[in-house]
Write a protein that holds these residues in place. Sequence first.
Motif, PDB file in Angstrom:
ATOM      1  N   UNK A 103       2.589  57.257  65.077  1.00  0.00           N
ATOM      2  CA  UNK A 103       2.727  55.976  64.395  1.00  0.00           C
ATOM      3  C   UNK A 103       3.683  55.094  65.198  1.00  0.00           C
ATOM      4  N   UNK A 104       3.254  53.869  65.502  1.00  0.00           N
ATOM      5  CA  UNK A 104       4.067  52.962  66.313  1.00  0.00           C
ATOM      6  C   UNK A 104       4.295  51.651  65.574  1.00  0.00           C
ATOM      7  N   UNK A 105       5.310  50.920  66.038  1.00  0.00           N
ATOM      8  CA  UNK A 105       5.556  49.598  65.484  1.00  0.00           C
ATOM      9  C   UNK A 105       4.445  48.652  65.937  1.00  0.00           C
ATOM     10  N   UNK A 158      -0.216  51.313  62.487  1.00  0.00           N
ATOM     11  CA  UNK A 158      -0.559  51.165  63.897  1.00  0.00           C
ATOM     12  C   UNK A 158      -0.284  52.499  64.583  1.00  0.00           C
ATOM     13  N   UNK A 159      -1.088  52.825  65.609  1.00  0.00           N
ATOM     14  CA  UNK A 159      -0.970  54.157  66.200  1.00  0.00           C
ATOM     15  C   UNK A 159      -1.297  54.145  67.681  1.00  0.00           C
ATOM     16  N   UNK A 160      -0.787  55.175  68.344  1.00  0.00           N
ATOM     17  CA  UNK A 160      -1.145  55.479  69.726  1.00  0.00           C
ATOM     18  C   UNK A 160      -1.649  56.919  69.741  1.00  0.00           C
ATOM     19  N   UNK A 161      -2.845  57.123  70.275  1.00  0.00           N
ATOM     20  CA  UNK A 161      -3.511  58.421  70.220  1.00  0.00           C
ATOM     21  C   UNK A 161      -3.290  59.193  71.513  1.00  0.00           C
ATOM     22  N   UNK A 175       3.763  55.022  76.062  1.00  0.00           N
ATOM     23  CA  UNK A 175       3.951  54.028  77.118  1.00  0.00           C
ATOM     24  C   UNK A 175       5.191  53.183  76.811  1.00  0.00           C
ATOM     25  N   UNK A 176       5.805  52.654  77.848  1.00  0.00           N
ATOM     26  CA  UNK A 176       7.047  51.917  77.678  1.00  0.00           C
ATOM     27  C   UNK A 176       6.943  50.705  76.778  1.00  0.00           C
ATOM     28  N   UNK A 177       5.733  50.165  76.627  1.00  0.00           N
ATOM     29  CA  UNK A 177       5.574  48.961  75.815  1.00  0.00           C
ATOM     30  C   UNK A 177       5.559  49.232  74.312  1.00  0.00           C
ATOM     31  N   UNK A 178       5.402  50.503  73.918  1.00  0.00           N
ATOM     32  CA  UNK A 178       5.287  50.837  72.504  1.00  0.00           C
ATOM     33  C   UNK A 178       6.523  51.586  72.026  1.00  0.00           C
ATOM     34  N   UNK A 179       6.849  51.400  70.747  1.00  0.00           N
ATOM     35  CA  UNK A 179       8.009  52.051  70.150  1.00  0.00           C
ATOM     36  C   UNK A 179       7.594  52.814  68.902  1.00  0.00           C
ATOM     37  N   UNK A 180       8.215  53.972  68.658  1.00  0.00           N
ATOM     38  CA  UNK A 180       7.839  54.749  67.475  1.00  0.00           C
ATOM     39  C   UNK A 180       8.240  54.054  66.179  1.00  0.00           C
ATOM     40  N   UNK A 181       7.448  54.260  65.147  1.00  0.00           N
ATOM     41  CA  UNK A 181       7.780  53.806  63.809  1.00  0.00           C
ATOM     42  C   UNK A 181       8.748  54.819  63.214  1.00  0.00           C
ATOM     43  N   UNK A 240      10.810  45.729  62.800  1.00  0.00           N
ATOM     44  CA  UNK A 240      10.141  46.130  61.564  1.00  0.00           C
ATOM     45  C   UNK A 240      11.188  46.599  60.573  1.00  0.00           C
ATOM     46  N   UNK A 241      11.235  45.947  59.414  1.00  0.00           N
ATOM     47  CA  UNK A 241      12.193  46.322  58.393  1.00  0.00           C
ATOM     48  C   UNK A 241      11.716  47.488  57.559  1.00  0.00           C
ATOM     49  N   UNK A 242      12.639  48.053  56.777  1.00  0.00           N
ATOM     50  CA  UNK A 242      12.303  49.218  55.961  1.00  0.00           C
ATOM     51  C   UNK A 242      11.216  48.891  54.943  1.00  0.00           C
ATOM     52  N   UNK A 243      11.304  47.704  54.335  1.00  0.00           N
ATOM     53  CA  UNK A 243      10.297  47.323  53.339  1.00  0.00           C
ATOM     54  C   UNK A 243       8.919  47.191  53.966  1.00  0.00           C
TER      55      UNK A 243
END
Length: 308
Positions: free
Chosen positions: A133-135, A157-160, A95-101, A142-145
């Motif tokens: 896996x999502x941000x 966090x995830x989207x199924x 969905x447009x509201x979520x971004x991949x990790x 979200x930083x690398x650390x």
Amino acid sequence: MSSTPKGQDTVKVDLGGREVTVPRGGLYDRYRMSPDLDAIARDPRVSGVDFFRQLPKTRVDSPIGSTLTPNFYYTMSTARLTMLAPSKAIRTRLPGELSPLEPVPGLGLVSVMFFRYDVCDIDFYTEATVGIAVKPARHGKLGFLDLVTGLKNDHLDAYVLSLPVSSEIAQVRGHDGYGFPKWVTDLDVDIDDSRTTARVANGTGGVDLALSAATPPQRAYASGERVGSLTSYTRINGEWHSTLNQTHVLNAGTARGTRDVALRLGEGRMSDDLRSLKPKRTIRFDVMTEGQAALHMPVPTSVPSRNS
């Protein structure tokens, strides 16, 4: 499709106006989500219940009627394949509201998981999932650390995309109550110290998805030593919700290579979902031969637009 073995005595229960069958004399029939932990501790399959004594249940109203939360899983095992996939392909399924990790720019993380719940509040069932896996929805950048810490400590966090299950009560609770894309199918999951196998059937009895692998060497953890969490985002009646699943790890191991791992894609919803993500390679294989979990009911959450 029947979700109970042939010849097993069952009773009918109501979940928010949906009638489902459960095993007569099973945990749901006896306790209706309000378990006697002392009695469950005497089950030889359950190594202990201290984890659950720290998690009092509360009664909430939900789309499946009044229920107690969280849902307790007293003995379970899981297997997870984590893969790298192009962020471009992933975004077509989010969905447009979520971004991949993204561990690196342009590449995200997707997973295939298999679950076997031997003793739980809604009785034995098996489950499988294709997820992304999502941000975290309210984290911002979200930083690398942050990513490394989340992966190391099992806080993700995830989207199924797909979540087939083997029992009717798990399907109704998961679909109506949590907003997950669940359906009932034949689903076999067997996990022990030496071998991990799983088979998800499609609508015609053929193979949707199947796994055969050597189980990675297991490490034992003391009760309370390793507790991870997974937050999943779903829409219920058009509104965003987040669902927290706490996992209490007792025996688990990880393999970085895939020499002894065979994942077979067949014909069905799970394979279609995985193919759509265009996974490039598997980066780790995690197996938990013994664990426990507490699945909380979803709560409303604020999910800002990806472009805001």
